[in-house]
Design a protein around this motif. Structure first.
Motif, PDB file in Angstrom:
ATOM      1  N   ALA A 266     -34.352 -23.283 -11.641  1.00 47.47           N
ATOM      2  CA  ALA A 266     -34.622 -21.852 -11.793  1.00 47.47           C
ATOM      3  C   ALA A 266     -35.777 -21.501 -10.864  1.00 47.47           C
ATOM      4  O   ALA A 266     -36.690 -22.289 -10.663  1.00 47.47           O
ATOM      5  CB  ALA A 266     -34.989 -21.553 -13.242  1.00 47.47           C
ATOM      6  N   LYS A 267     -35.694 -20.321 -10.272  1.00 48.63           N
ATOM      7  CA  LYS A 267     -36.740 -19.890  -9.349  1.00 48.63           C
ATOM      8  C   LYS A 267     -37.760 -19.008 -10.068  1.00 48.63           C
ATOM      9  O   LYS A 267     -37.393 -18.177 -10.902  1.00 48.63           O
ATOM     10  CB  LYS A 267     -36.122 -19.104  -8.182  1.00 48.63           C
ATOM     11  N   TYR A 268     -39.046 -19.193  -9.730  1.00 46.29           N
ATOM     12  CA  TYR A 268     -40.121 -18.392 -10.308  1.00 46.29           C
ATOM     13  C   TYR A 268     -41.028 -17.905  -9.196  1.00 46.29           C
ATOM     14  O   TYR A 268     -41.245 -18.619  -8.206  1.00 46.29           O
ATOM     15  CB  TYR A 268     -40.955 -19.223 -11.302  1.00 46.29           C
ATOM     16  N   SER A 269     -41.565 -16.714  -9.378  1.00 50.16           N
ATOM     17  CA  SER A 269     -42.598 -16.249  -8.450  1.00 50.16           C
ATOM     18  C   SER A 269     -43.938 -16.246  -9.176  1.00 50.16           C
ATOM     19  O   SER A 269     -44.008 -15.930 -10.365  1.00 50.16           O
ATOM     20  CB  SER A 269     -42.273 -14.852  -7.927  1.00 50.16           C
ATOM     21  N   LEU A 270     -44.972 -16.619  -8.459  1.00 52.25           N
ATOM     22  CA  LEU A 270     -46.324 -16.670  -9.032  1.00 52.25           C
ATOM     23  C   LEU A 270     -47.205 -15.767  -8.182  1.00 52.25           C
ATOM     24  O   LEU A 270     -47.385 -16.009  -6.986  1.00 52.25           O
ATOM     25  CB  LEU A 270     -46.836 -18.115  -9.007  1.00 52.25           C
ATOM     26  N   THR A 271     -47.708 -14.702  -8.770  1.00 57.83           N
ATOM     27  CA  THR A 271     -48.418 -13.684  -7.992  1.00 57.83           C
ATOM     28  C   THR A 271     -49.741 -13.323  -8.631  1.00 57.83           C
ATOM     29  O   THR A 271     -49.902 -13.417  -9.845  1.00 57.83           O
ATOM     30  CB  THR A 271     -47.558 -12.402  -7.882  1.00 57.83           C
ATOM     31  N   PHE A 272     -50.690 -12.899  -7.785  1.00 57.02           N
ATOM     32  CA  PHE A 272     -51.988 -12.422  -8.276  1.00 57.02           C
ATOM     33  C   PHE A 272     -51.817 -11.015  -8.842  1.00 57.02           C
ATOM     34  O   PHE A 272     -51.233 -10.145  -8.211  1.00 57.02           O
ATOM     35  CB  PHE A 272     -52.999 -12.417  -7.121  1.00 57.02           C
ATOM     36  N   GLU A 273     -52.322 -10.802 -10.057  1.00 60.65           N
ATOM     37  CA  GLU A 273     -52.074  -9.559 -10.775  1.00 60.65           C
ATOM     38  C   GLU A 273     -53.273  -8.619 -10.788  1.00 60.65           C
ATOM     39  O   GLU A 273     -53.143  -7.430 -10.517  1.00 60.65           O
ATOM     40  CB  GLU A 273     -51.685  -9.907 -12.228  1.00 60.65           C
ATOM     41  N   ALA A 274     -54.465  -9.119 -11.145  1.00 57.27           N
ATOM     42  CA  ALA A 274     -55.609  -8.215 -11.310  1.00 57.27           C
ATOM     43  C   ALA A 274     -56.914  -8.991 -11.254  1.00 57.27           C
ATOM     44  O   ALA A 274     -56.963 -10.199 -11.538  1.00 57.27           O
ATOM     45  CB  ALA A 274     -55.505  -7.471 -12.637  1.00 57.27           C
ATOM     46  N   LEU A 275     -57.993  -8.286 -10.913  1.00 56.23           N
ATOM     47  CA  LEU A 275     -59.350  -8.828 -10.907  1.00 56.23           C
ATOM     48  C   LEU A 275     -60.172  -8.035 -11.914  1.00 56.23           C
ATOM     49  O   LEU A 275     -60.246  -6.807 -11.829  1.00 56.23           O
ATOM     50  CB  LEU A 275     -59.969  -8.698  -9.511  1.00 56.23           C
ATOM     51  N   LEU A 276     -60.758  -8.728 -12.896  1.00 57.99           N
ATOM     52  CA  LEU A 276     -61.519  -8.055 -13.954  1.00 57.99           C
ATOM     53  C   LEU A 276     -63.010  -8.193 -13.670  1.00 57.99           C
ATOM     54  O   LEU A 276     -63.529  -9.311 -13.601  1.00 57.99           O
ATOM     55  CB  LEU A 276     -61.185  -8.658 -15.328  1.00 57.99           C
ATOM     56  N   LEU A 277     -63.670  -7.042 -13.500  1.00 55.96           N
ATOM     57  CA  LEU A 277     -65.093  -7.002 -13.170  1.00 55.96           C
ATOM     58  C   LEU A 277     -65.876  -6.450 -14.348  1.00 55.96           C
ATOM     59  O   LEU A 277     -65.415  -5.526 -15.004  1.00 55.96           O
ATOM     60  CB  LEU A 277     -65.336  -6.089 -11.959  1.00 55.96           C
ATOM     61  N   VAL A 317     -54.412  -0.403 -15.005  1.00 54.98           N
ATOM     62  CA  VAL A 317     -55.678  -1.038 -14.644  1.00 54.98           C
ATOM     63  C   VAL A 317     -56.296  -1.685 -15.887  1.00 54.98           C
ATOM     64  O   VAL A 317     -56.326  -1.089 -16.966  1.00 54.98           O
ATOM     65  CB  VAL A 317     -56.650   0.012 -14.043  1.00 54.98           C
ATOM     66  N   TRP A 318     -56.815  -2.916 -15.726  1.00 51.90           N
ATOM     67  CA  TRP A 318     -57.450  -3.614 -16.849  1.00 51.90           C
ATOM     68  C   TRP A 318     -58.887  -3.136 -17.005  1.00 51.90           C
ATOM     69  O   TRP A 318     -59.668  -3.158 -16.047  1.00 51.90           O
ATOM     70  CB  TRP A 318     -57.414  -5.125 -16.624  1.00 51.90           C
ATOM     71  N   VAL A 319     -59.221  -2.699 -18.218  1.00 53.81           N
ATOM     72  CA  VAL A 319     -60.564  -2.174 -18.484  1.00 53.81           C
ATOM     73  C   VAL A 319     -61.147  -2.866 -19.713  1.00 53.81           C
ATOM     74  O   VAL A 319     -60.424  -3.352 -20.578  1.00 53.81           O
ATOM     75  CB  VAL A 319     -60.540  -0.642 -18.720  1.00 53.81           C
ATOM     76  N   CYS A 320     -62.479  -2.906 -19.749  1.00 52.09           N
ATOM     77  CA  CYS A 320     -63.186  -3.459 -20.912  1.00 52.09           C
ATOM     78  C   CYS A 320     -63.280  -2.359 -21.961  1.00 52.09           C
ATOM     79  O   CYS A 320     -63.943  -1.343 -21.749  1.00 52.09           O
ATOM     80  CB  CYS A 320     -64.571  -3.939 -20.492  1.00 52.09           C
ATOM     81  N   ILE A 321     -62.608  -2.550 -23.116  1.00 55.85           N
ATOM     82  CA  ILE A 321     -62.606  -1.501 -24.148  1.00 55.85           C
ATOM     83  C   ILE A 321     -63.679  -1.728 -25.205  1.00 55.85           C
ATOM     84  O   ILE A 321     -64.073  -0.806 -25.906  1.00 55.85           O
ATOM     85  CB  ILE A 321     -61.216  -1.398 -24.834  1.00 55.85           C
ATOM     86  N   THR A 322     -64.167  -2.980 -25.317  1.00 58.14           N
ATOM     87  CA  THR A 322     -65.213  -3.287 -26.312  1.00 58.14           C
ATOM     88  C   THR A 322     -66.163  -4.321 -25.721  1.00 58.14           C
ATOM     89  O   THR A 322     -65.722  -5.280 -25.090  1.00 58.14           O
ATOM     90  CB  THR A 322     -64.591  -3.862 -27.606  1.00 58.14           C
ATOM     91  N   ARG A 323     -67.442  -4.078 -25.924  1.00 55.47           N
ATOM     92  CA  ARG A 323     -68.441  -5.060 -25.482  1.00 55.47           C
ATOM     93  C   ARG A 323     -69.370  -5.335 -26.651  1.00 55.47           C
ATOM     94  O   ARG A 323     -69.973  -4.412 -27.207  1.00 55.47           O
ATOM     95  CB  ARG A 323     -69.217  -4.519 -24.287  1.00 55.47           C
TER      96      ARG A 323
END
Length: 789
Positions: A266-277, A317-323
């Motif tokens: 089976a074929k799979y792709s592996l990709t960079f999705e997001a950077l969380l700052l 977009v990935w965001v920090c919702i709680t700190r």
């Protein structure tokens, strides 16, 4: 004698892999604590704290992981240690009682990480020998017969320490394995027939990688896999594993030859999705959880914060919702020891509505989600020392317990009385120091003295804030009216300075008379800060619950080794480490003016290891590494003179000694594996009995009550064994010995044993406090049954 554990306080190991929260079974949290594994139920409303400590490893526990059993009544725990061994533990039934099943030693170096795959019998271990081993856990029906089979050893090339391993199912027949650690790349392996092959390296991070975790994007098994990786470069990266040859639309894999199409059948792709700052320092853990229909990521960092991340539904977009935790601006001078040292571990509860984190001080913090307030609320968690506990004492009336340790803190433990329930907690951290602390004793109910490696002793008085809290939560009546408000440690200082508390609405100027000198914000404490209806959180303990220091006692030339206060609280006897007769002296101080009572007492030639005043304060007993015990007689002017001594009391060094409630009778304990009972009669001393132990006896403690015409005492050994003894007052040679079970005893040398002074509410039950090298403070309930003829 019946013995049960009342309380265990023990700090967690600073290793991101050294804790796990079971989603099945009893839903316990297991964490490495020195060479042992501690079990705690964070969701337990009774606040029992640590309920069991599993001993067995001979070095620090680096990794623990629960193995998925699919059962609500069975738990399997895997632990890996610096002793190179992997241990398997099992708990079955309603009671929490883990038993050791198997030990495997295949790695050649300390084990650094264990990873399991829920729904599978495969798990992986990594070690600092640069290898990852793949294992299969086989069992008979209901996990009654367990066995572990090694399937494959992967040697990492180029060699690095695998700090993280993550496993996930790709499809029905293959597994993906991610490995990272002391390099900035992530190695990805695919399995074919349970054999793993390296398929690619993921690049992008610029520091060691501290965390890896796989999850499905949705709760459907057909959805894409997401991999979170967190690094010392302060960033979290997300990676997508997608089945099929088409790359996701937003993928950057077309531009990166390291990513793209992978796999055999089976074929799979592996990709960079997001950077969380967002984090400002090293990130130690990153953990996925599906909560309330949303995918969330929990991360903890050296910046003293714990963050929960979520993908914005409209933009993606990935965001920090709680700190949670501490705002970085508060780092530095506002804590007693500077920065709190970061959060090393972060874990979700099984239902995702609670999170916990472990910090540098060995203490856990806990937050629970309140749906009514739509916010995370901090709750009571557990604390403990992280190095050897060297000293222990009860307050004069037995209302609370004080400990002191090589982790450079002194701590106060007491019983929280809430409704009809009681539970033990740390209520104050009176002393946070810059030197290892060796010994401690109570002077009065609101004053204690401690000795450290800095050659001097310090005296501390209880502040009003702590006295009010103990009165409110523990029903301990204040014993002094003229108390200082609170205390703090000035920046770069070692002495706790008294400070005042101010009302919430009172304005405080942050400048001194000299405008160029800004005022330390930690020197201001608002009254509301100390007004709470629960045991203090770690934030309170590290900042606001110090005791002001009122005296320093000078005179010794080396590290302080022993301290004892007279029963009437008027005298303090001290000693220091010594290799000559000049320093092996006992110094006495009066507690009214804190002046030395001269001359110092000379008789020993090596370090004095223990001191104790007799119950009537007439005699002072000292013992030392020179193998002798000495009894000093007190005259009317409070000066002491040598009355009796035995230069060969034991054949090896004497490590502890104390008086019994029988007149002029005392105990000594030595490295020659013996406890001896001595009795003074007409200026002669007679050896009444010798009790033999299996290893050197390091501590001895005696109850001040005569129970059923018997003296009751306990001894502790270098191996952690505890013996309870009772002896008739009329026949001191007839000693009965009862051993406390090994599974509730410490695993290392016992440094001090103290019996709680008798109080009316105790009834027939006695309580025994134990300080050990395994970093634990323990309180045992001892019920002494009346002898029947």
């Amino acid at each position: 004698m019946n013995v049960s554990t009342e309380y265990i306080s023990i700090g967690g190991n600073r290793n991101p892999a050294a804790a796990d929260w079971d989603t099945e079974g009893h839903q316990l949290l297991a964490f490495g604590a020195d060479n042992a594994i501690a079990l705690w139920g964070p969701l337990d409303n009774v606040h029992r704290g640590v309920i069991q400590v599993l001993n067995g490893h001979s070095k620090a526990v680096n990794a623990v992981k629960f193995f998925s059993t699919g059962s609500s009544s069975k738990s399997i725990l895997l632990s890996g240690s610096a002793d190179h061994s992997l241990r398997v533990w099992r708990c079955s039934g309603d009671t929490v009682e883990f038993e050791h099943i198997k030990t495997i030693v295949e790695h050649q170096s300390p084990i650094t990480r264990i990873s399991t795959l829920p729904g599978s019998d495969v798990f992986a271990t990594g070690a600092s020998d640069g290898t990852v081993k793949i294992w299969k856990l086989t069992d008979s029906d209901n996990f009654l017969d367990l066995d572990v089979e090694l399937l494959q050893t992967i040697t990492l090339v180029p060699k690095f320490f695998p700090l993280n391993i993550a496993l996930a199912s790709l499809d029905e027949s293959s597994i993906i394995l991610a490995v990272a650690g002391t390099r900035s790349t992530i190695q990805i392996f695919f399995s074919s027939k349970n054999h793993f092959n390296l398929v690619t390296n993921l690049t992008g991070h610029e520091g060691w990688i501290r965390a890896l975790d796989f999850t499905r994007e949705t709760e459907s098994n057909d959805s894409d896999l997401l991999l979170a990786s967190a690094s010392q470069d302060k960033y979290i990266r997300l990676w997508r594993v997608h089945r099929g040859e088409e790359l996701p639309a937003a993928s950057s894999a077309l531009n990166d030859p390291a990513l793209g199409i992978l796999g055999n059948d089976a074929k799979y792709s592996l990709t960079f999705e997001a950077l969380l700052l967002g984090h400002e320092d090293w990130i130690y853990t990153a953990l996925w959880r599906h909560r309330a229909g949303k995918l969330q990521l929990l991360s903890t960092s050296e910046d003293n914060s714990l963050a929960i991340w979520e993908s914005d539904p409209s933009s993606g977009v990935w965001v920090c919702i709680t700190r949670l935790g501490e705002i970085s601006a508060q780092k530095g001078s506002t804590t007693a020891t500077g920065s709190a040292g970061g959060f090393w571990i972060g874990l979700w509860s099984p239902d995702g509505n609670c999170v916990v984190s472990l910090g540098r001080t060995g203490s856990w913090r806990k937050w629970a989600y309140s749906s009514s307030e739509d916010m995370w609320v901090q709750q009571v968690a557990i604390t403990g020392h992280v190095r050897e506990v060297n000293g222990l004492c009860w307050s004069k009336d037995g209302s609370y317990l004080l400990s002191t340790s090589s982790d450079q803190t002194s701590r106060l433990f007491a019983q929280w009385k809430h409704g009809d329930r009681t539970s033990w907690h740390e209520f104050s951290r009176p002393q946070i120091h810059g030197y290892d602390l060796n010994c401690i004793d109570s002077v009065t109910n609101s004053q204690f003295i401690s000795g450290a490696d800095e050659k001097l002793l310090r005296v501390f008085d209880e502040p009003k804030g702590v006295a009010d809290m103990l009165n409110r939560l523990c029903r301990i009546e204040p014993t002094s009216a003229n108390l200082l408000d609170a205390a703090n440690i000035p920046v770069l200082g070692l002495s706790n300075k008294a400070i005042q508390t101010v009302d919430d609405d009172e304005q405080v100027s942050m400048a001194n008379e000299d405008e160029r000198e800004a005022m330390d914000p930690a020197s201001v404490v608002r009254k509301s800060t100390l007004d709470f209806d629960h045991p203090p959180f770690e934030d309170h303990l590290a900042r606001h619950l110090l005791w002001p220091e009122t005296e320093k006692l000078y005179g010794h030339g080396y590290e302080i080794s022993a301290v004892a206060t007279s029963n009437d609280g008027t005298l303090v006897a001290t000693a220091c480490r010594a290799s000559s007769i000049d320093h092996a002296v006992v110094r006495l101080y009066d507690t009214k003016e804190w002046l030395e009572v001269k001359p110092p007492l000379k008789a020993h030639s090596l370090t004095v290891t223990s001191l104790e005043f007799s119950p009537d304060d007439r005699y002072l007993l000292s013992v030392g590494r020179d193998r002798q015990w000495v009894v000093w007689d007190r005259s009317k002017d409070s000066s002491f003179s040598l009355a009796l001594s035995n230069p060969k009391g034991h054949t090896r060094m004497i490590l502890d000694a104390l008086w019994t409630p029988v007149e002029r009778t005392f105990l000594t304990a030595g490295r020659d594996k013996n406890v001896k009972i001595w009795q003074i009669s007409e200026q002669e001393v007679h050896l009444r009995a010798t009790i033999s132990a299996n290893s050197p006896v390091t501590a001895v403690g005696c109850s001040r009550q005569i129970i059923d015409d018997r003296v009751v005492f306990a001894y502790g050994t270098e191996s952690g064994e505890v013996g309870l003894c009772n002896v008739p007052t009329t026949a001191l040679d007839q000693v009965e010995v009862f051993k406390i079970a090994a599974n509730i005893s410490p695993a290392k040398s016992i440094n001090q044993i103290v019996w709680r002074p008798k109080r009316e509410e105790d009834g027939k039950q006695q309580q025994l406090g134990l300080a050990s090298d395994d970093s634990s403070v323990r309180v045992f309930n001892i019920t002494i049954e009346k002898k029947t003829v």
